[in-house]
Design a protein around this motif. Structure first.
Motif, PDB file in Angstrom:
ATOM      1  N   GLY A  56       0.805  -1.219   0.000  1.00 60.07           N
ATOM      2  CA  GLY A  56       0.000   0.000   0.000  1.00 60.07           C
ATOM      3  C   GLY A  56       0.834   1.263   0.000  1.00 60.07           C
ATOM      4  O   GLY A  56       0.321   2.357   0.231  1.00 60.07           O
ATOM      5  N   ARG A  70     -10.418  -8.159   0.562  1.00 62.65           N
ATOM      6  CA  ARG A  70     -10.496  -6.695   0.512  1.00 62.65           C
ATOM      7  C   ARG A  70      -9.425  -6.136  -0.411  1.00 62.65           C
ATOM      8  O   ARG A  70      -8.273  -6.579  -0.375  1.00 62.65           O
ATOM      9  CB  ARG A  70     -10.327  -6.098   1.908  1.00 62.65           C
ATOM     10  CG  ARG A  70     -11.453  -6.439   2.866  1.00 62.65           C
ATOM     11  CD  ARG A  70     -11.287  -5.703   4.173  1.00 62.65           C
ATOM     12  NE  ARG A  70     -12.395  -5.952   5.094  1.00 62.65           N
ATOM     13  CZ  ARG A  70     -12.523  -5.369   6.278  1.00 62.65           C
ATOM     14  NH1 ARG A  70     -11.604  -4.503   6.687  1.00 62.65           N
ATOM     15  NH2 ARG A  70     -13.557  -5.648   7.055  1.00 62.65           N
ATOM     16  N   ILE A  72      -6.580  -3.806  -1.641  1.00 65.83           N
ATOM     17  CA  ILE A  72      -5.526  -3.062  -0.952  1.00 65.83           C
ATOM     18  C   ILE A  72      -5.518  -1.617  -1.439  1.00 65.83           C
ATOM     19  O   ILE A  72      -5.432  -1.357  -2.638  1.00 65.83           O
ATOM     20  CB  ILE A  72      -4.149  -3.719  -1.188  1.00 65.83           C
ATOM     21  CG1 ILE A  72      -4.071  -5.055  -0.445  1.00 65.83           C
ATOM     22  CG2 ILE A  72      -3.021  -2.789  -0.743  1.00 65.83           C
ATOM     23  CD1 ILE A  72      -2.783  -5.817  -0.678  1.00 65.83           C
ATOM     24  N   SER A  76      -1.366  -0.633   5.815  1.00 66.67           N
ATOM     25  CA  SER A  76      -2.222  -1.231   6.834  1.00 66.67           C
ATOM     26  C   SER A  76      -1.366  -2.092   7.755  1.00 66.67           C
ATOM     27  O   SER A  76      -0.381  -2.696   7.318  1.00 66.67           O
ATOM     28  CB  SER A  76      -3.316  -2.095   6.183  1.00 66.67           C
ATOM     29  OG  SER A  76      -3.955  -2.916   7.144  1.00 66.67           O
ATOM     30  N   LEU A  77      -1.747  -2.173   9.015  1.00 66.64           N
ATOM     31  CA  LEU A  77      -1.054  -3.042   9.957  1.00 66.64           C
ATOM     32  C   LEU A  77      -1.333  -4.515   9.683  1.00 66.64           C
ATOM     33  O   LEU A  77      -0.747  -5.385  10.326  1.00 66.64           O
ATOM     34  CB  LEU A  77      -1.460  -2.680  11.389  1.00 66.64           C
ATOM     35  CG  LEU A  77      -0.943  -1.323  11.886  1.00 66.64           C
ATOM     36  CD1 LEU A  77      -1.586  -0.964  13.217  1.00 66.64           C
ATOM     37  CD2 LEU A  77       0.574  -1.349  12.021  1.00 66.64           C
ATOM     38  N   ASP A  78      -2.224  -4.797   8.738  1.00 67.91           N
ATOM     39  CA  ASP A  78      -2.436  -6.176   8.302  1.00 67.91           C
ATOM     40  C   ASP A  78      -1.263  -6.687   7.470  1.00 67.91           C
ATOM     41  O   ASP A  78      -1.174  -7.881   7.197  1.00 67.91           O
ATOM     42  CB  ASP A  78      -3.717  -6.288   7.462  1.00 67.91           C
ATOM     43  CG  ASP A  78      -4.968  -6.253   8.317  1.00 67.91           C
ATOM     44  OD1 ASP A  78      -4.856  -6.542   9.536  1.00 67.91           O
ATOM     45  OD2 ASP A  78      -6.049  -5.944   7.792  1.00 67.91           O
ATOM     46  N   ARG A  79      -0.381  -5.759   7.055  1.00 62.80           N
ATOM     47  CA  ARG A  79       0.778  -6.140   6.251  1.00 62.80           C
ATOM     48  C   ARG A  79       2.038  -5.583   6.911  1.00 62.80           C
ATOM     49  O   ARG A  79       2.177  -4.365   7.049  1.00 62.80           O
ATOM     50  CB  ARG A  79       0.638  -5.618   4.816  1.00 62.80           C
ATOM     51  CG  ARG A  79      -0.589  -6.180   4.114  1.00 62.80           C
ATOM     52  CD  ARG A  79      -0.722  -5.669   2.698  1.00 62.80           C
ATOM     53  NE  ARG A  79      -0.897  -4.229   2.620  1.00 62.80           N
ATOM     54  CZ  ARG A  79      -2.042  -3.587   2.856  1.00 62.80           C
ATOM     55  NH1 ARG A  79      -3.122  -4.273   3.164  1.00 62.80           N
ATOM     56  NH2 ARG A  79      -2.119  -2.271   2.767  1.00 62.80           N
ATOM     57  N   ARG A 105      -0.838  -1.135  16.910  1.00 61.50           N
ATOM     58  CA  ARG A 105      -1.747  -2.223  16.565  1.00 61.50           C
ATOM     59  C   ARG A 105      -2.846  -2.400  17.611  1.00 61.50           C
ATOM     60  O   ARG A 105      -4.017  -2.608  17.289  1.00 61.50           O
ATOM     61  CB  ARG A 105      -0.930  -3.514  16.423  1.00 61.50           C
ATOM     62  CG  ARG A 105      -1.723  -4.759  16.080  1.00 61.50           C
ATOM     63  CD  ARG A 105      -2.253  -4.684  14.674  1.00 61.50           C
ATOM     64  NE  ARG A 105      -2.547  -6.004  14.138  1.00 61.50           N
ATOM     65  CZ  ARG A 105      -3.238  -6.204  13.025  1.00 61.50           C
ATOM     66  NH1 ARG A 105      -3.705  -5.168  12.351  1.00 61.50           N
ATOM     67  NH2 ARG A 105      -3.451  -7.405  12.577  1.00 61.50           N
TER      68      ARG A 105
END
Length: 306
Positions: A56, A70, A72, A76-79, A105
């Motif tokens: 991102g 979802r 991108i 994001s803290l998902d990555r 987080r």
């Protein structure tokens, strides 16, 4: 692989300066949850740009990237991302560098819970006893361990690694490779990693994506081929060279980089949605054969591999 894959990249392209030929185009691939995928290619073909788009940090000129259902769009803290430079904050200790990410987080966590969580990952990368040291007091390998611990500590859905061991000496690099293998086995982490080290890719990856070169007069770069690593999952750095499949896979990768990266055949649409997936090959399972039975026997489309 397909519509239900954890990460789906479709018809991705990126051009700079708003005109001219894209650096890469028609990039299509999937990554399954818990899979470790490496990408290899010559400098300038767009590997880091692809990683930045997945993170991102950059925006594609065309195509779609969907992770866990979802699209991108932005960081994001998902990555979690680990670059070749450790990117630590020099005024913070090892513990504080990791805690900074953990607080982002989970902002509602008590300090005691944050400290315990950070300690778990400090122990995991074998930095116990160095919690209160600052980056200036650490070796290059130790700094990179902190970066890896910080990325794992936020428990990302996907870990993105951009040549994380490229600046380390061979002995340190090997040690951290072993640690990464162990951590991924324990956490079932999904990983996308850029490397120029063929042996490293064979050791770490479940699949290795080979990217074609971006030439001035030729087509834009794209993923030309995907090598499925058929070595045992229990492989280690100390025994991998003794396995007969190792050199078959290694020779295949080197041959691509040296001889075939600029001679990629035209794309062939091979799914119902008009997506041209790169062929997948299993060179490790190929016995030595006469030239007349060469690589064409290895190549299967993504649908055939299912």
């Amino acid at each position: 692989m397909g519509a239900h894959s954890f990460l789906q990249v479709r018809k991705l392209s990126r051009r700079f300066d708003g005109s001219g030929k894209p650096v890469f185009s028609g990039v299509n691939f999937d990554i399954e949850k818990g899979e470790f995928v490496c990408i290899i290619g010559h400098s300038g073909c767009g590997k880091t740009t692809i990683l930045n788009i997945l993170a991102g940090l950059d925006t594609a000129s065309g195509g779609d990237v969907v992770m866990d259902g979802r699209e991108i769009s932005g960081p994001s803290l998902d990555r979690g991302v680990v670059f070749q430079s450790h990117a630590l904050m020099p005024w913070l200790t090892v513990m504080s560098n990791i805690a900074f990410a953990v607080k982002s987080r989970w902002p509602d966590w008590r300090q005691s819970k944050i400290d315990a969580h950070c300690q778990k990952y400090i122990d995991l990368v074998r930095l116990t006893g160095n919690e209160h040291k600052k980056p200036s007091q650490l070796s290059g390998g130790m700094k990179q361990r902190v970066g890896i611990a910080r990325a794992f500590a936020i428990q990302p859905k996907m870990l993105l690694l951009d040549e994380p061991f490229g600046a380390l000496d061979a002995l340190t690099r090997g040690t951290i490779q072993d640690e990464l293998l162990s951590i991924c086995a324990e956490t079932h982490q999904t990983v996308f990693m850029i490397t120029h080290d063929v042996d490293e890719a064979i050791l770490l990856a479940d699949r290795i994506m080979l990217m074609s070169s971006n030439t001035d007069n030729g087509p834009s770069a794209r993923i030309a081929e995907v090598v499925i690593n058929t070595l045992p999952k229990t492989r280690t750095r100390s025994d991998i060279h003794h396995h007969p499949q190792f050199y078959r896979i290694r020779n295949h990768l080197v041959d691509f980089l040296v001889n075939r990266s600029r001679q990629v055949p035209p794309e062939a649409v091979n799914d119902d949605l008009g997506v041209a997936y790169p062929p997948q090959v299993k060179p490790g399972l190929e016995e030595e054969s006469p030239p007349s039975k060469s690589r064409t026997a290895q190549v299967t489309t993504l649908k055939q591999v299912k």
